[in-house]
Design a protein around this motif. Sequence first.
Motif, mmCIF file in Angstrom:
data_model
loop_
_atom_site.group_PDB
_atom_site.id
_atom_site.type_symbol
_atom_site.label_atom_id
_atom_site.label_comp_id
_atom_site.label_asym_id
_atom_site.label_seq_id
_atom_site.Cartn_x
_atom_site.Cartn_y
_atom_site.Cartn_z
ATOM 1 N N GLN A 268 58.339 -38.528 42.621
ATOM 2 C CA GLN A 268 57.445 -37.903 43.757
ATOM 3 C C GLN A 268 55.912 -38.502 43.706
ATOM 4 O OE1 GLN A 268 57.513 -33.547 43.326
ATOM 5 N NE2 GLN A 268 55.638 -33.330 44.316
ATOM 6 N N GLN B 150 50.050 -32.506 51.814
ATOM 7 C CA GLN B 150 50.483 -32.739 50.261
ATOM 8 C C GLN B 150 51.030 -34.075 49.962
ATOM 9 O OE1 GLN B 150 51.689 -30.070 51.880
ATOM 10 N NE2 GLN B 150 50.818 -28.232 51.111
ATOM 11 N N ALA C 114 53.335 -34.401 55.489
ATOM 12 C CA ALA C 114 52.692 -33.279 55.120
ATOM 13 C C ALA C 114 51.352 -33.571 54.403
ATOM 14 C CB ALA C 114 53.590 -32.225 54.355
ATOM 15 N N PHE D 74 67.997 -45.441 59.023
ATOM 16 C CA PHE D 74 69.299 -46.212 58.665
ATOM 17 C C PHE D 74 69.505 -47.211 59.589
ATOM 18 C CE2 PHE D 74 69.705 -41.882 57.184
ATOM 19 C CZ PHE D 74 70.058 -42.041 55.698
ATOM 20 N N THR E 145 51.081 -32.936 44.109
ATOM 21 C CA THR E 145 51.755 -32.515 42.612
ATOM 22 C C THR E 145 52.610 -33.842 41.917
ATOM 23 O OG1 THR E 145 53.309 -31.400 44.131
ATOM 24 C CG2 THR E 145 51.688 -29.957 42.998
ATOM 25 N N ARG F 231 63.036 -36.555 53.297
ATOM 26 C CA ARG F 231 64.234 -35.647 53.376
ATOM 27 C C ARG F 231 64.888 -36.432 54.480
ATOM 28 N NH1 ARG F 231 62.981 -29.992 52.227
ATOM 29 N NH2 ARG F 231 61.273 -30.126 53.534
HETATM 30 P P1 FAD Z 1 60.354 -33.265 55.997
HETATM 31 O O1 FAD Z 1 59.048 -32.517 56.260
HETATM 32 O O2 FAD Z 1 61.708 -32.313 56.305
HETATM 33 O O3 FAD Z 1 60.257 -34.363 57.079
HETATM 34 C C1 FAD Z 1 61.456 -35.218 57.125
HETATM 35 C C2 FAD Z 1 61.084 -36.197 58.144
HETATM 36 O O4 FAD Z 1 62.041 -37.263 58.417
HETATM 37 C C3 FAD Z 1 60.928 -35.712 59.650
HETATM 38 O O5 FAD Z 1 59.822 -36.161 59.842
HETATM 39 C C4 FAD Z 1 61.908 -36.264 60.355
HETATM 40 O O6 FAD Z 1 61.729 -36.554 61.457
HETATM 41 C C5 FAD Z 1 62.263 -37.377 59.725
HETATM 42 N N1 FAD Z 1 63.639 -38.029 59.770
HETATM 43 C C6 FAD Z 1 64.991 -37.221 59.571
HETATM 44 N N2 FAD Z 1 66.057 -38.092 59.791
HETATM 45 C C7 FAD Z 1 65.537 -39.247 60.134
HETATM 46 C C8 FAD Z 1 65.991 -40.522 60.316
HETATM 47 N N3 FAD Z 1 67.394 -41.013 60.280
HETATM 48 N N4 FAD Z 1 65.144 -41.647 60.456
HETATM 49 C C9 FAD Z 1 63.933 -41.606 60.510
HETATM 50 N N5 FAD Z 1 63.252 -40.343 60.242
HETATM 51 C C10 FAD Z 1 63.964 -39.289 60.076
HETATM 52 N N6 FAD Z 1 55.042 -32.900 49.072
HETATM 53 C C11 FAD Z 1 55.101 -34.168 48.926
HETATM 54 O O7 FAD Z 1 55.887 -35.005 49.351
HETATM 55 N N7 FAD Z 1 54.139 -34.492 47.601
HETATM 56 C C12 FAD Z 1 53.663 -33.553 46.742
HETATM 57 O O8 FAD Z 1 53.232 -33.970 45.899
HETATM 58 C C13 FAD Z 1 53.846 -32.091 47.410
HETATM 59 N N8 FAD Z 1 53.218 -31.302 46.782
HETATM 60 C C14 FAD Z 1 53.342 -29.853 47.118
HETATM 61 C C15 FAD Z 1 52.464 -29.089 46.679
HETATM 62 C C16 FAD Z 1 52.324 -27.652 47.089
HETATM 63 C C17 FAD Z 1 51.554 -26.807 46.444
HETATM 64 C C18 FAD Z 1 53.080 -27.121 48.380
HETATM 65 C C19 FAD Z 1 53.066 -25.964 48.979
HETATM 66 C C20 FAD Z 1 53.766 -28.183 49.149
HETATM 67 C C21 FAD Z 1 53.941 -29.501 48.390
HETATM 68 N N9 FAD Z 1 54.786 -30.637 48.831
HETATM 69 C C22 FAD Z 1 54.528 -31.852 48.576
HETATM 70 C C23 FAD Z 1 55.413 -30.478 50.067
HETATM 71 C C24 FAD Z 1 55.084 -30.851 51.291
HETATM 72 O O9 FAD Z 1 54.506 -29.602 52.086
HETATM 73 C C25 FAD Z 1 56.309 -31.034 52.432
HETATM 74 O O10 FAD Z 1 57.302 -29.776 52.366
HETATM 75 C C26 FAD Z 1 57.242 -32.217 51.898
HETATM 76 O O11 FAD Z 1 56.184 -33.311 51.838
HETATM 77 C C27 FAD Z 1 58.094 -32.752 52.953
HETATM 78 O O12 FAD Z 1 59.043 -33.600 52.659
HETATM 79 P P2 FAD Z 1 59.470 -34.610 53.861
HETATM 80 O O13 FAD Z 1 58.576 -35.151 54.377
HETATM 81 O O14 FAD Z 1 60.286 -35.713 53.118
HETATM 82 O O15 FAD Z 1 60.695 -33.699 54.638
#
Ligand code: FAD
Length: 323
Positions: A252, A275, A273, A310, A256, A213
């Motif tokens: 992904q 997952q 996370a 970035f 999952t 994200r």
């Molecule tokens: P976030 O948790 O929002 O993290 C974003 C990160 O980016 C933060 O650590 C932040 O510090 C960093 N960031 C922001 N801007 C910058 C920048 N400019 N430069 C550097 N760093 C920055 N997730 C999966 O990935 N795969 C799965 O298969 C999966 N299956 C799931 C199954 C279930 C049943 C459930 C409940 C959840 C599942 N999830 C899965 C979701 C998981 O729990 C997380 O919500 C998800 O992985 C979060 O994605 P993320 O790390 O991209 O986002």
Amino acid sequence: MSRKILVLADLRNGGVRNVTFEALSAAKNISEGGEVSVAVLSNNAAVNTGEFAHYGADKVYVVNNAALENYVPDAYAAALEAVIKEAGANVVFLAHSAIGRDLAPKLAARFGAGAVSDIINVELDGGNLVFTRPIYAGKAFTKNTVNSDLIFATIRPNNLTKSEPDTSRSAETVNLSVDLPADSLRTFIKEVVKKSTGGVDLSEAKIIVSGGRGVKSADGFKPLQELADVLGAAVGASRGACDAEYCDYALQIGQTGKVVTPDLYIAAGISGAIQHLAGMSNSKVIVAINKDPEAPIFKVADYGIVGDLFEIVPILTEELKKA
Ligand code: FAD
């Protein structure tokens, strides 16, 4: 005790995926002199069957049938069942792919056989086969034996060691005719819509550059794609990035999503996370780029860079271009 081992060739886009050769190499090591064979199920795929021999195959069973053009469970199960009977297999290896995960339990039930899924190793112990598989999202491993005369096992790509090809070997090709009448198939494919996920196959990629994200938009994946291009890597994503519609769900990685074991996994803007870790924590080297020094991804990372992706990703790309 020698055993006959059959490997289902994992065909993709006209080619054979690496996991097939990894499975053949393992099969040769554990067959104890028994026959190693490959099943090629297709509608006239132009597959180089000689290559199977280089990795240990003694026989290549080819089933060509229009019903095998695309993956249809009934057709593939019937064709593979016929090959298993013809080969007299004791062990059947399939890739731990969408197809392998569907076919292995289906056929194990049909044969009243045992099955073990998602294996990352197989070895001989006192004449028994011992299969290793990860549990608890890769935090622990179990060693399993299967007490049946026929065993089905699905293999996680990029884990079993592919042997050096022995180009002096050749294999016998056996063309097998299997009747697959349309009225015996309960499903059929009307149309295949292919999504573009970049040039490199994510499941088998040796290097993956993954975005979360933190990339903030679909355009935010561009610097990651540029880094991936320089490295010959595939681009992956967290579910956070997919849910935010920054990229397609085909990218992904995680519980999952796809489970990957590359040599190098670069996680940019991914929090880590549990997952997500389930899909990548067994990567050989993990590099995390995150602006939050407390992000959980750093707990599994071999190298961590605290900063803005970035700024950091373009610097990496430029430096790697020079290398
Ligand atoms: P976030 O948790 O929002 O993290 C974003 C990160 O980016 C933060 O650590 C932040 O510090 C960093 N960031 C922001 N801007 C910058 C920048 N400019 N430069 C550097 N760093 C920055 N997730 C999966 O990935 N795969 C799965 O298969 C999966 N299956 C799931 C199954 C279930 C049943 C459930 C409940 C959840 C599942 N999830 C899965 C979701 C998981 O729990 C997380 O919500 C998800 O992985 C979060 O994605 P993320 O790390 O991209 O986002």
